[in-house]
Design a protein around this motif. Structure first.
Motif, PDB file in Angstrom:
ATOM      1  N   GLU A  11       0.814  -1.213   0.000  1.00 46.00           N
ATOM      2  CA  GLU A  11       0.000   0.000   0.000  1.00 46.00           C
ATOM      3  C   GLU A  11       0.843   1.256   0.000  1.00 46.00           C
ATOM      4  OE1 GLU A  11      -2.862   2.147  -0.729  1.00 46.00           O
ATOM      5  OE2 GLU A  11      -3.414   0.064  -0.385  1.00 46.00           O
ATOM      6  N   GLU A  12       1.941   1.246   0.771  1.00 41.18           N
ATOM      7  CA  GLU A  12       2.772   2.450   0.867  1.00 41.18           C
ATOM      8  C   GLU A  12       3.837   2.510  -0.230  1.00 41.18           C
ATOM      9  OE1 GLU A  12       4.754  -0.815   3.151  1.00 41.18           O
ATOM     10  OE2 GLU A  12       2.707  -0.045   2.927  1.00 41.18           O
ATOM     11  N   GLN A  13       3.941   1.452  -1.030  1.00 35.41           N
ATOM     12  CA  GLN A  13       4.946   1.398  -2.096  1.00 35.41           C
ATOM     13  C   GLN A  13       4.391   2.008  -3.373  1.00 35.41           C
ATOM     14  OE1 GLN A  13       6.250  -2.609  -2.914  1.00 35.41           O
ATOM     15  NE2 GLN A  13       8.235  -1.964  -3.704  1.00 35.41           N
ATOM     16  N   LEU A  14       5.178   2.854  -4.026  1.00 35.82           N
ATOM     17  CA  LEU A  14       4.722   3.532  -5.241  1.00 35.82           C
ATOM     18  C   LEU A  14       5.257   2.902  -6.513  1.00 35.82           C
ATOM     19  CD1 LEU A  14       5.050   7.310  -4.231  1.00 35.82           C
ATOM     20  CD2 LEU A  14       3.019   5.857  -4.173  1.00 35.82           C
ATOM     21  N   LEU A  15       6.342   2.145  -6.401  1.00 41.37           N
ATOM     22  CA  LEU A  15       7.014   1.649  -7.605  1.00 41.37           C
ATOM     23  C   LEU A  15       7.771   0.362  -7.304  1.00 41.37           C
ATOM     24  CD1 LEU A  15       8.156   2.259 -10.557  1.00 41.37           C
ATOM     25  CD2 LEU A  15      10.008   3.447  -9.398  1.00 41.37           C
ATOM     26  N   LYS A  16       7.740  -0.551  -8.261  1.00 43.51           N
ATOM     27  CA  LYS A  16       8.515  -1.784  -8.147  1.00 43.51           C
ATOM     28  C   LYS A  16       8.970  -2.203  -9.543  1.00 43.51           C
ATOM     29  CE  LYS A  16       8.182  -6.565  -6.445  1.00 43.51           C
ATOM     30  NZ  LYS A  16       7.269  -7.558  -5.828  1.00 43.51           N
ATOM     31  N   LYS A 221      -1.797  11.291  -0.233  1.00 38.42           N
ATOM     32  CA  LYS A 221      -0.533  10.573  -0.076  1.00 38.42           C
ATOM     33  C   LYS A 221       0.655  11.505  -0.316  1.00 38.42           C
ATOM     34  CE  LYS A 221      -2.168   5.924  -1.241  1.00 38.42           C
ATOM     35  NZ  LYS A 221      -2.097   4.833  -2.238  1.00 38.42           N
ATOM     36  N   ASN A 222       0.541  12.370  -1.325  1.00 37.60           N
ATOM     37  CA  ASN A 222       1.612  13.334  -1.594  1.00 37.60           C
ATOM     38  C   ASN A 222       1.840  14.253  -0.391  1.00 37.60           C
ATOM     39  OD1 ASN A 222       2.271  12.473  -4.173  1.00 37.60           O
ATOM     40  ND2 ASN A 222       0.797  13.826  -5.170  1.00 37.60           N
ATOM     41  N   LEU A 223       0.743  14.733   0.199  1.00 35.47           N
ATOM     42  CA  LEU A 223       0.850  15.633   1.353  1.00 35.47           C
ATOM     43  C   LEU A 223       1.416  14.917   2.576  1.00 35.47           C
ATOM     44  CD1 LEU A 223      -2.551  17.521   0.909  1.00 35.47           C
ATOM     45  CD2 LEU A 223      -0.266  18.543   0.721  1.00 35.47           C
ATOM     46  N   LEU A 224       1.041  13.669   2.756  1.00 38.72           N
ATOM     47  CA  LEU A 224       1.557  12.903   3.898  1.00 38.72           C
ATOM     48  C   LEU A 224       3.040  12.581   3.729  1.00 38.72           C
ATOM     49  CD1 LEU A 224      -1.462  10.482   4.374  1.00 38.72           C
ATOM     50  CD2 LEU A 224      -0.608  12.068   6.111  1.00 38.72           C
ATOM     51  N   ARG A 264       5.174   4.490   7.308  1.00 39.77           N
ATOM     52  CA  ARG A 264       5.709   3.483   6.389  1.00 39.77           C
ATOM     53  C   ARG A 264       6.403   4.126   5.198  1.00 39.77           C
ATOM     54  NH1 ARG A 264       1.758  -1.797   5.887  1.00 39.77           N
ATOM     55  NH2 ARG A 264       1.221  -1.991   8.082  1.00 39.77           N
ATOM     56  N   ALA A 265       5.800   5.188   4.658  1.00 39.52           N
ATOM     57  CA  ALA A 265       6.381   5.865   3.498  1.00 39.52           C
ATOM     58  C   ALA A 265       7.741   6.457   3.838  1.00 39.52           C
ATOM     59  CB  ALA A 265       5.436   6.965   2.999  1.00 39.52           C
ATOM     60  N   ASN A 266       7.884   6.943   5.054  1.00 41.92           N
ATOM     61  CA  ASN A 266       9.142   7.576   5.452  1.00 41.92           C
ATOM     62  C   ASN A 266      10.267   6.583   5.724  1.00 41.92           C
ATOM     63  OD1 ASN A 266       8.112  10.159   5.242  1.00 41.92           O
ATOM     64  ND2 ASN A 266       7.525  10.295   7.396  1.00 41.92           N
ATOM     65  N   THR A 267       9.904   5.307   5.811  1.00 36.80           N
ATOM     66  CA  THR A 267      10.942   4.284   6.025  1.00 36.80           C
ATOM     67  C   THR A 267      11.383   3.661   4.719  1.00 36.80           C
ATOM     68  OG1 THR A 267       9.307   2.525   6.367  1.00 36.80           O
ATOM     69  CG2 THR A 267      10.073   3.742   8.311  1.00 36.80           C
ATOM     70  N   GLN A 268      10.717   4.035   3.603  1.00 33.37           N
ATOM     71  CA  GLN A 268      11.074   3.468   2.296  1.00 33.37           C
ATOM     72  C   GLN A 268      12.410   4.007   1.817  1.00 33.37           C
ATOM     73  OE1 GLN A 268       9.203   1.052   0.462  1.00 33.37           O
ATOM     74  NE2 GLN A 268       8.301   0.911   2.505  1.00 33.37           N
TER      75      GLN A 268
END
Length: 268
Positions: A11-16, A221-224, A264-268
């Motif tokens: 969910e928090e991943q944008l690209l793979k 999501k962008n703002l978060l 989660r996004a900040n740990t990517q």
């Protein structure tokens, strides 16, 4: 019939970015919900079924799957190539590439196998090395633009559908903060809600309501991810009546609270 939904992107991943699995075992019809998929093959043979259409695999070739599209593979020769899974917001700084996505045909030929696949190899290496998202997004932008160049050779999009959908996307990007119903956009376009939904279904296999929700979610999501605004401030910026309604909206769409997503996004 219920199709299996394979969630290959967290969910928090944008690209793979991954290599195509070197197997020829047929897959069952399934769908990938919530993200786009680009597949580029330089080896392999067989068939790829997307929706109700079946395409022969003749590398070098490319395939595009929009969110929710059902597909399956039946290879007769081991494939090799690359699979790129991504959410639309990863291209938020590249509106031209975003707009190109709905215009991709399901299947297209690739002309300059050498240079294009060298760029894909580099993209894959950068992803595996943990390169930052800004660099990876720039790579994806180039690949979408180049892939679209190839796809125009076999694209058969109805010009009327393309024009109407492009107008809807433009209006949505301009007004998604204050206008959140399909009726609002149909009125701006001077068409019926039924016609707007038919246009959206033809372009990206989704309803107008789903696309409006997706656009608001993308901005959330962008703002978060990219600001220090708290949840109440973000709820206000997105025109929610209060932060609790925003939290309910976000959680129903992602299964995560806004703060869980940010963490989660900040740990990517």
């Amino acid at each position: 019939m219920e199709f299996t939904s394979n969630k290959k992107l967290a969910e928090e991943q944008l690209l793979k970015v991954s290599r195509m699995k070197p197997v020829i075992k047929p897959t069952k019809p399934h769908k990938h919900a919530g993200y786009h998929e680009l597949i580029f093959l330089f080896q392999g043979a067989g068939h790829h079924t997307i929706g109700d259409e079946t395409f022969e695999v003749h590398p070098p070739t490319g395939f595009y799957l929009g969110p929710g599209q059902v597909h399956c593979w039946d290879f007769s020769k081991i494939p090799d190539g690359f699979v790129i899974l991504f959410k639309e917001e990863v291209l938020s700084l590249y509106p031209k590439a975003q707009n190109y996505l709905f215009n991709f045909p399901k299947h297209f030929d690739i002309v300059d196998k050498g240079d294009f696949f060298k760029m894909l190899e580099e993209f894959y290496r950068e992803f595996k090395a943990g390169e930052n998202l800004d660099i990876l997004a720039a790579f994806l932008n180039l690949l979408v633009l180049k892939g679209f160049e190839y796809s125009t050779q076999s694209k058969q999009t109805d010009p009327k559908v393309a024009n109407d959908f492009s107008l809807f996307k433009s209006l949505l990007n301009e007004h998604f903060i204050e206008l959140k119903s399909a009726e609002d956009y149909a009125k701006l376009m001077g068409i019926s809600v039924k016609k707007l939904n038919k246009t959206c279904q033809s372009a990206v296999n989704a309803t107008a309501k789903e696309l409006i929700k997706e656009r608001v979610l993308m901005e959330a999501k962008n703002l978060l991810t990219h600001t220090n605004n708290n949840v109440s401030e973000i709820a206000h910026l997105l025109n929610f009546t209060d932060s609790s309604n925003f939290v309910k909206f976000f959680k129903s769409s992602t299964t995560l609270t806004p703060m869980d997503y940010r963490s989660r996004a900040n740990t990517q």
